[in-house]
Design an enzyme around this catalytic site. Structure first.
Site, PDB file in Angstrom:
ATOM      1  CG  PHE A 148      -1.890   1.176   1.179  1.00 29.77           C
ATOM      2  CD1 PHE A 148      -3.081   1.063   0.480  1.00 29.77           C
ATOM      3  CD2 PHE A 148      -1.597   2.379   1.805  1.00 29.77           C
ATOM      4  CE1 PHE A 148      -3.964   2.143   0.390  1.00 29.77           C
ATOM      5  CE2 PHE A 148      -2.477   3.463   1.728  1.00 29.77           C
ATOM      6  CZ  PHE A 148      -3.668   3.338   1.022  1.00 29.77           C
ATOM      7  CG  ASP A 233       5.665   3.688   1.603  1.00 26.65           C
ATOM      8  OD1 ASP A 233       5.744   4.362   2.657  1.00 26.65           O
ATOM      9  OD2 ASP A 233       4.621   3.624   0.917  1.00 26.65           O
ATOM     10  CE  LYS A 262       0.261   5.482   7.973  1.00 30.49           C
ATOM     11  NZ  LYS A 262      -1.116   5.983   7.880  1.00 30.49           N
TER      12      LYS A 262
HETATM   13  C1  LIG Z   1       3.196   2.459   3.721  1.00 29.34           C
HETATM   14  C2  LIG Z   1       2.254   3.577   3.397  1.00 29.34           C
HETATM   15  N1  LIG Z   1       2.524   4.391   2.360  1.00 29.34           N
HETATM   16  C3  LIG Z   1       1.728   5.408   2.031  1.00 29.34           C
HETATM   17  C4  LIG Z   1       0.568   5.664   2.745  1.00 29.34           C
HETATM   18  C5  LIG Z   1      -0.310   6.809   2.357  1.00 29.34           C
HETATM   19  O1  LIG Z   1      -0.221   7.818   3.318  1.00 29.34           O
HETATM   20  P1  LIG Z   1      -1.321   8.983   3.361  1.00 29.34           P
HETATM   21  O2  LIG Z   1      -2.595   8.393   3.784  1.00 29.34           O
HETATM   22  O3  LIG Z   1      -0.736   9.955   4.368  1.00 29.34           O
HETATM   23  O4  LIG Z   1      -1.361   9.585   1.995  1.00 29.34           O
HETATM   24  C6  LIG Z   1       0.244   4.851   3.826  1.00 29.34           C
HETATM   25  C7  LIG Z   1      -0.989   5.073   4.584  1.00 29.34           C
HETATM   26  O5  LIG Z   1      -1.438   4.282   5.364  1.00 29.34           O
HETATM   27  C8  LIG Z   1       1.103   3.778   4.168  1.00 29.34           C
HETATM   28  O6  LIG Z   1       0.837   2.960   5.195  1.00 29.34           O
END
Ligand SMILES: Cc1ncc(COP(=O)(O)O)c(C=O)c1O
Length: 411
Positions: A148, A233, A262
């Site tokens: 994700f 990520d 986050k």
């Molecule tokens: C690993 C990862 N990347 C990207 C995102 C996307 O972040 P955002 O919701 O702040 O756009 C998330 C959100 O849960 C995530 O867990």
């Protein structure tokens, strides 16, 4: 404008929820609770009921709710300068970047407003990096199944879950996925058209699946051999969550860039891309930007959050409390049954059961614990890093009872 609901001092949750249901685009499946206040590891709803918060705003509130030092930094900055645009320099943004590059192998930071935007910046960096070297045919990003990376179109195209992508096709071209933890498949997918490999060290939204150390080490080697970047990520895993400042420290590798968000802002919206040279300098003036990115208000709050993480030893605490939580979950599981697997790293934990996760989440909520479902039978726990043993004991007791209740046994 919709009429008929007034929300004033002392309102209960019902009118708030009705108003929200009527006026908001209904993209969220929310619990029927309106939260009004938070402190440390606890939140209170509009009727004054307390909940132990083991979601922490989906891994955002590393230092807990309303940490006094972060509140102080935010209010002080709010009385001084909120926003300038990136047409000017500001001290909080420069100091935040310095904090991050001094404590990491990275040389430069770009600030944006969310995890998805940090991933977008990573995708653009990878494409620019290849073109800078005269390789315009090298634009592919290889990602993992079940990953994700966010909801914007680029990040969505990188995401390895069809259910999020299918309603919005066509996707951005240039992405391909391989099974997570399958080094041979990764080696087979990476080649002269690969600009970058993009992976989560622990897949969070996909159900809390840690990478095999051998897989991440292979990813590093495969990227190097192919002349591609390795980008991690760490939007969910970064800044202490897994018991290291960066999750990649568990695996003995250093990526070329990481996406963060986050925990970074302590609850204010900020994301970041950190990159090592030479890739860190390929995005030049005018090639990428964000109006709000790293503005003084969020940067000052983020800096205070990171200082608290460091000075209160929260990374080591996450490691210790993560072990404590896993131990408690193991013994709860042998008492209650119904637990198939406990997965995770540090304070990022998934509990897979043989009952529907949604029922466990609801039963836990009624008993005063916030957790959420990541998959049909997996409940995720992401407490603030300031969590202590007493709170973990309480949370695990409630979760055990909630699992039994969801299984139709006496909880
Ligand atoms: C690993 C990862 N990347 C990207 C995102 C996307 O972040 P955002 O919701 O702040 O756009 C998330 C959100 O849960 C995530 O867990």
């Amino acid at each position: 404008m919709p009429e008929g609901t007034t929300i004033g001092e002392g309102s209960t949750g019902q009118p708030i929820m009705e108003l929200a249901d009527r006026c908001l685009i209904p993209v969220y499946r929310r619990q029927r609770v309106a939260l009004a206040r938070g402190q440390g590891c606890r939140v209170w709803d509009t009727e004054g009921r307390a909940y132990l918060d083991f979601i922490a705003g989906i891994g955002v509130l590393a230092v807990g709710h309303c940490h006094p030092r972060v509140v102080h930094a935010l209010t002080r900055q709010a009385g001084q300068l909120w926003h300038t645009s990136n047409l000017f320099y500001t001290e909080p943004q420069a100091r935040l970047a310095e904090w991050l590059v001094r404590r990491s192998p990275f040389d430069r930071a770009f600030f944006c407003n969310s995890g998805a935007e940090a991933v977008e910046a990573a995708i653009k960096l990878a494409r620019r990096w290849a073109r800078e070297r005269g390789e315009s045919g090298r634009f592919e990003i290889v990602t993992a199944e079940r990953s994700f990376h966010g909801r914007t179109l680029g990040a969505l195209s990188a995401t390895g879950q069809r259910k999020y992508q299918e309603p919005f096709e066509p996707l951005v071209p240039g992405f391909r996925t391989v099974p997570f933890n399958d080094a041979a498949a990764l080696a087979g997918a990476v080649g002269p058209s690969t600009a970058a490999i993009l992976l989560e060290p622990v897949q969070g939204e996909g159900g809390v699946y840690p990478a095999d150390p051998a897989f991440l080490r292979a990813a590093r080697e495969i990227a190097d051999r192919a002349g591609a970047l390795l980008i991690l990520d760490e939007v969910q895993t970064g800044l202490g969550r897994t018991g290291r400042l960066f999750a990649f420290e568990h695996f003995g590798i250093v990526p070329d860039a990481v996406a963060l968000a986050k925990a970074l802002g302590g609850g204010t919206p900020i994301g970041a891309l950190l990159a090592r040279e030479p890739a860190a300098s390929v995005l030049q003036a005018g090639q990428h930007a964000s109006t709000f990115g790293g503005n003084p208000l969020v940067a000052a709050t983020a800096l205070a959050t990171l200082q608290v993480i460091e000075e209160e030893g929260l990374v080591g605490r996450a490691d210790a409390m993560g072990r404590y939580l896993s131990g408690k979950l193991q013994s709860m599981s042998s008492r209650t049954g119904h637990v198939r697997q406990i997965r995770g790293l540090g304070l990022m934990v998934g509990v897979e059961t043989d009952v529907p996760a949604a029922a466990v989440v609801e039963a836990a909520l009624r008993r005063g614990l916030l957790v959420n479902a990541v998959g049909p039978t997996t409940v995720r726990m992401l407490p603030p890093l300031v969590v202590g043993p007493a709170e973990i004991d309480e949370a695990v007791d409630i979760l055990g009872a909630a699992i039994l209740e969801a299984a139709g046994e006496k909880g």
